[in-house]
Write an enzyme that holds these catalytic residues in place. Structure first.
Site, PDB file in Angstrom:
ATOM      1  N   VAL A 197      13.264  43.636  44.046  1.00 41.81           N
ATOM      2  CA  VAL A 197      12.509  44.421  43.061  1.00 41.81           C
ATOM      3  C   VAL A 197      11.888  45.682  43.648  1.00 41.81           C
ATOM      4  O   VAL A 197      11.462  46.568  42.902  1.00 41.81           O
ATOM      5  CB  VAL A 197      11.389  43.582  42.378  1.00 41.81           C
ATOM      6  CG1 VAL A 197      11.979  42.458  41.543  1.00 41.81           C
ATOM      7  CG2 VAL A 197      10.384  43.061  43.395  1.00 41.81           C
TER       8      VAL A 197
ATOM      9  N   SER B 264      -2.852  37.781  38.441  1.00 38.97           N
ATOM     10  CA  SER B 264      -3.410  36.551  39.035  1.00 38.97           C
ATOM     11  C   SER B 264      -4.882  36.442  38.671  1.00 38.97           C
ATOM     12  O   SER B 264      -5.566  37.463  38.500  1.00 38.97           O
ATOM     13  CB  SER B 264      -3.281  36.609  40.560  1.00 38.97           C
ATOM     14  OG  SER B 264      -4.026  35.560  41.151  1.00 38.97           O
TER      15      SER B 264
ATOM     16  N   TYR C  72      -3.701  40.722  48.818  1.00 43.85           N
ATOM     17  CA  TYR C  72      -3.015  40.112  47.664  1.00 43.85           C
ATOM     18  C   TYR C  72      -3.759  40.466  46.374  1.00 43.85           C
ATOM     19  O   TYR C  72      -3.158  40.902  45.387  1.00 43.85           O
ATOM     20  CB  TYR C  72      -2.943  38.594  47.841  1.00 43.85           C
ATOM     21  CG  TYR C  72      -2.304  37.876  46.672  1.00 43.85           C
ATOM     22  CD1 TYR C  72      -0.923  37.920  46.473  1.00 43.85           C
ATOM     23  CD2 TYR C  72      -3.074  37.157  45.751  1.00 43.85           C
ATOM     24  CE1 TYR C  72      -0.329  37.261  45.397  1.00 43.85           C
ATOM     25  CE2 TYR C  72      -2.492  36.494  44.685  1.00 43.85           C
ATOM     26  CZ  TYR C  72      -1.113  36.546  44.504  1.00 43.85           C
ATOM     27  OH  TYR C  72      -0.532  35.900  43.441  1.00 43.85           O
ATOM     28  N   ALA C  73      -5.076  40.268  46.404  1.00 39.70           N
ATOM     29  CA  ALA C  73      -5.859  40.557  45.194  1.00 39.70           C
ATOM     30  C   ALA C  73      -5.718  42.023  44.813  1.00 39.70           C
ATOM     31  O   ALA C  73      -5.564  42.352  43.630  1.00 39.70           O
ATOM     32  CB  ALA C  73      -7.316  40.189  45.414  1.00 39.70           C
ATOM     33  N   ALA C  74      -5.739  42.923  45.814  1.00 46.28           N
ATOM     34  CA  ALA C  74      -5.610  44.359  45.506  1.00 46.28           C
ATOM     35  C   ALA C  74      -4.288  44.617  44.785  1.00 46.28           C
ATOM     36  O   ALA C  74      -4.229  45.369  43.809  1.00 46.28           O
ATOM     37  CB  ALA C  74      -5.685  45.175  46.792  1.00 46.28           C
ATOM     38  N   SER C  75      -3.220  43.967  45.235  1.00 43.80           N
ATOM     39  CA  SER C  75      -1.916  44.205  44.603  1.00 43.80           C
ATOM     40  C   SER C  75      -1.911  43.672  43.169  1.00 43.80           C
ATOM     41  O   SER C  75      -1.257  44.230  42.286  1.00 43.80           O
ATOM     42  CB  SER C  75      -0.784  43.563  45.424  1.00 43.80           C
ATOM     43  OG  SER C  75      -0.799  42.154  45.310  1.00 43.80           O
ATOM     44  N   LYS C  76      -2.645  42.602  42.923  1.00 45.77           N
ATOM     45  CA  LYS C  76      -2.674  42.022  41.572  1.00 45.77           C
ATOM     46  C   LYS C  76      -3.641  42.779  40.650  1.00 45.77           C
ATOM     47  O   LYS C  76      -3.446  42.801  39.431  1.00 45.77           O
ATOM     48  CB  LYS C  76      -3.029  40.533  41.651  1.00 45.77           C
ATOM     49  CG  LYS C  76      -1.916  39.691  42.312  1.00 45.77           C
ATOM     50  CD  LYS C  76      -0.617  39.767  41.531  1.00 45.77           C
ATOM     51  CE  LYS C  76       0.462  38.854  42.055  1.00 45.77           C
ATOM     52  NZ  LYS C  76       1.690  38.909  41.244  1.00 45.77           N
TER      53      LYS C  76
HETATM   54  N1  LIG Z   1       1.495  29.917  42.300  1.00 45.13           N
HETATM   55  C1  LIG Z   1       0.306  30.392  42.076  1.00 45.13           C
HETATM   56  O1  LIG Z   1      -0.717  29.736  42.324  1.00 45.13           O
HETATM   57  C2  LIG Z   1       0.144  31.775  41.473  1.00 45.13           C
HETATM   58  C3  LIG Z   1      -1.110  32.128  40.938  1.00 45.13           C
HETATM   59  C4  LIG Z   1      -1.276  33.376  40.390  1.00 45.13           C
HETATM   60  C5  LIG Z   1      -0.240  34.269  40.340  1.00 45.13           C
HETATM   61  N2  LIG Z   1       0.972  33.909  40.865  1.00 45.13           N
HETATM   62  C6  LIG Z   1       2.043  34.905  40.775  1.00 45.13           C
HETATM   63  O2  LIG Z   1       3.094  34.358  40.005  1.00 45.13           O
HETATM   64  C7  LIG Z   1       4.333  34.929  40.392  1.00 45.13           C
HETATM   65  C8  LIG Z   1       5.340  33.822  40.711  1.00 45.13           C
HETATM   66  O3  LIG Z   1       4.823  33.108  41.819  1.00 45.13           O
HETATM   67  P1  LIG Z   1       5.275  31.624  42.188  1.00 45.13           P
HETATM   68  O4  LIG Z   1       4.043  30.841  42.359  1.00 45.13           O
HETATM   69  O5  LIG Z   1       6.348  31.174  41.283  1.00 45.13           O
HETATM   70  O6  LIG Z   1       5.819  31.902  43.647  1.00 45.13           O
HETATM   71  P2  LIG Z   1       7.222  31.540  44.309  1.00 45.13           P
HETATM   72  O7  LIG Z   1       7.071  31.898  45.742  1.00 45.13           O
HETATM   73  O8  LIG Z   1       7.627  30.178  43.926  1.00 45.13           O
HETATM   74  O9  LIG Z   1       8.215  32.564  43.585  1.00 45.13           O
HETATM   75  C9  LIG Z   1       8.212  33.946  43.859  1.00 45.13           C
HETATM   76  C10 LIG Z   1       9.654  34.416  43.817  1.00 45.13           C
HETATM   77  O10 LIG Z   1       9.674  35.837  44.024  1.00 45.13           O
HETATM   78  C11 LIG Z   1      10.810  36.117  44.811  1.00 45.13           C
HETATM   79  N3  LIG Z   1      10.661  37.401  45.511  1.00 45.13           N
HETATM   80  C12 LIG Z   1       9.853  37.683  46.551  1.00 45.13           C
HETATM   81  N4  LIG Z   1      10.065  38.949  46.950  1.00 45.13           N
HETATM   82  C13 LIG Z   1      11.019  39.468  46.132  1.00 45.13           C
HETATM   83  C14 LIG Z   1      11.665  40.722  46.045  1.00 45.13           C
HETATM   84  N5  LIG Z   1      11.372  41.734  46.899  1.00 45.13           N
HETATM   85  N6  LIG Z   1      12.607  40.907  45.084  1.00 45.13           N
HETATM   86  C15 LIG Z   1      12.929  39.890  44.239  1.00 45.13           C
HETATM   87  N7  LIG Z   1      12.356  38.681  44.278  1.00 45.13           N
HETATM   88  C16 LIG Z   1      11.408  38.475  45.215  1.00 45.13           C
HETATM   89  C17 LIG Z   1      10.911  34.965  45.802  1.00 45.13           C
HETATM   90  O11 LIG Z   1      12.220  34.865  46.349  1.00 45.13           O
HETATM   91  C18 LIG Z   1      10.518  33.782  44.936  1.00 45.13           C
HETATM   92  O12 LIG Z   1      11.654  33.158  44.374  1.00 45.13           O
HETATM   93  C19 LIG Z   1       4.023  35.824  41.586  1.00 45.13           C
HETATM   94  O13 LIG Z   1       3.880  37.160  41.151  1.00 45.13           O
HETATM   95  C20 LIG Z   1       2.704  35.278  42.083  1.00 45.13           C
HETATM   96  O14 LIG Z   1       1.963  36.267  42.791  1.00 45.13           O
HETATM   97  C21 LIG Z   1       1.196  32.682  41.419  1.00 45.13           C
END
Ligand SMILES: NC(=O)c1ccc[n+]([C@@H]2O[C@H](COP(=O)([O-])OP(=O)(O)OC[C@H]3O[C@@H](n4cnc5c(N)ncnc54)[C@H](O)[C@@H]3O)[C@@H](O)[C@H]2O)c1
Length: 253
Positions: free
Chosen positions: A70, A148, A161-165
């Site tokens: 991405v 997030s 991380y928080a800054a990016s979100k």
């Molecule tokens: N799990 C949590 O507690 C939580 C809480 C709040 C927000 N989030 C957000 O939710 C979203 C999904 O997270 P998740 O928990 O399913 O994590 P996860 O690690 O299971 O999934 C993230 C996916 O993103 C893919 N990815 C990473 N870099 C990439 C890139 N450059 N191009 C394409 N794909 C890429 C990874 O391969 C992975 O499959 C994320 O944005 C995460 O920050 C997660």
């Protein structure tokens, strides 16, 4: 004959006939979103750095996977072009790809800051930009960005991380304003801690401590996040744009 009341009634939440691009579709939340969208009748383009077999297994012609980074602008043009070639349109984009890094400000390296910026912020920006022309052709579109709950207040040890979100929230609000006249809606979902590989990457003691802090007494299941994303992507949310939906078991209520 349809009465005015019936004509004006908001459509029930459904994604029947929609074409959606879901990034991070190999991850816990992305997989659940792809599954929910397929169950609601959408065709789904799943993208990730690595392929997941799960949602594709029983989806027939309704799903396709593209390997996709991405953070690369050209890769986005390719994904949109291949989506149009395969399904003829794009209705929905879900920016779910993401990475996480721990660290207080003084422990945060430039490498870590840049890595988070490239995937979480730049990736979301590039995705939104890439689909607009396809949305314009359809005279409508819906984008859901995954932010997030850590971007609702200061949280120790989450500096970069928080800054990016927080950036995802800011981009969501501004894009919602800029795109409203094109009938394109842009919303954010703010998950709380969710049981995915990202969360399971934490030490077990931290996972239990986090779950104990949540008023619901447990972390979210990925399908609970996916349900919110599906709603915001559907015509039932047709007048909702620039919104931020916290799906976090009231952790920061
Ligand atoms: N799990 C949590 O507690 C939580 C809480 C709040 C927000 N989030 C957000 O939710 C979203 C999904 O997270 P998740 O928990 O399913 O994590 P996860 O690690 O299971 O999934 C993230 C996916 O993103 C893919 N990815 C990473 N870099 C990439 C890139 N450059 N191009 C394409 N794909 C890429 C990874 O391969 C992975 O499959 C994320 O944005 C995460 O920050 C997660």
């Amino acid at each position: 004959m349809q009465t005015n009341l019936e004509k004006n009634r908001t459509k029930p939440a459904s994604l029947e006939g929609k074409v959606a691009i879901v990034t991070g579709a190999n991850g816990g939340i992305g997989t659940a979103i792809a599954q929910q969208f397929l169950a609601e009748g959408a065709s789904v383009v799943l993208t990730d750095l690595a392929q997941s077999g799960e949602p594709l297994a029983s989806s027939g012609d309704q799903a396709i996977f593209f390997k996709h980074d991405v953070s690369q602008e050209q890769a986005w043009s390719d994904v949109v072009e291949r989506t149009l070639n395969r399904f003829g349109k794009v209705d929905v984009l879900v920016n779910a790809a993401g990475i996480h890094r721990h660290g207080a400000m003084m422990d945060t390296t430039v490498e870590s800051m840049e890595a988070l910026f490239r995937v979480n912020q730049l990736g979301t920006f590039l995705g939104m930009k890439a689909v607009i022309d396809a949305f314009r052709g359809n005279r409508q579109g819906a984008i859901v960005n995954i932010s997030s709950c850590l971007a609702t207040r200061g949280v120790p040890g989450q500096f970069a991380y928080a800054a990016s979100k927080w950036a995802v929230r800011g981009m969501t609000k501004n894009a919602a304003l800029e795109l409203a006249s094109l009938n394109i809606r842009v919303n954010a979902v703010m998950p709380g801690p969710t049981d995915t590989p990202m969360f399971r990457g934490l030490p077990e003691a931290d996972q239990s401590a986090i779950a104990a802090m949540i008023p619901f007494g447990r972390v979210a299941r990925p399908d609970e996040i996916a349900a919110a994303v599906a709603f915001l992507s559907s015509e039932a949310a047709g007048y909702i744009s620039g919104a931020e939906l916290e799906v976090d078991g009231a952790v920061f209520a």
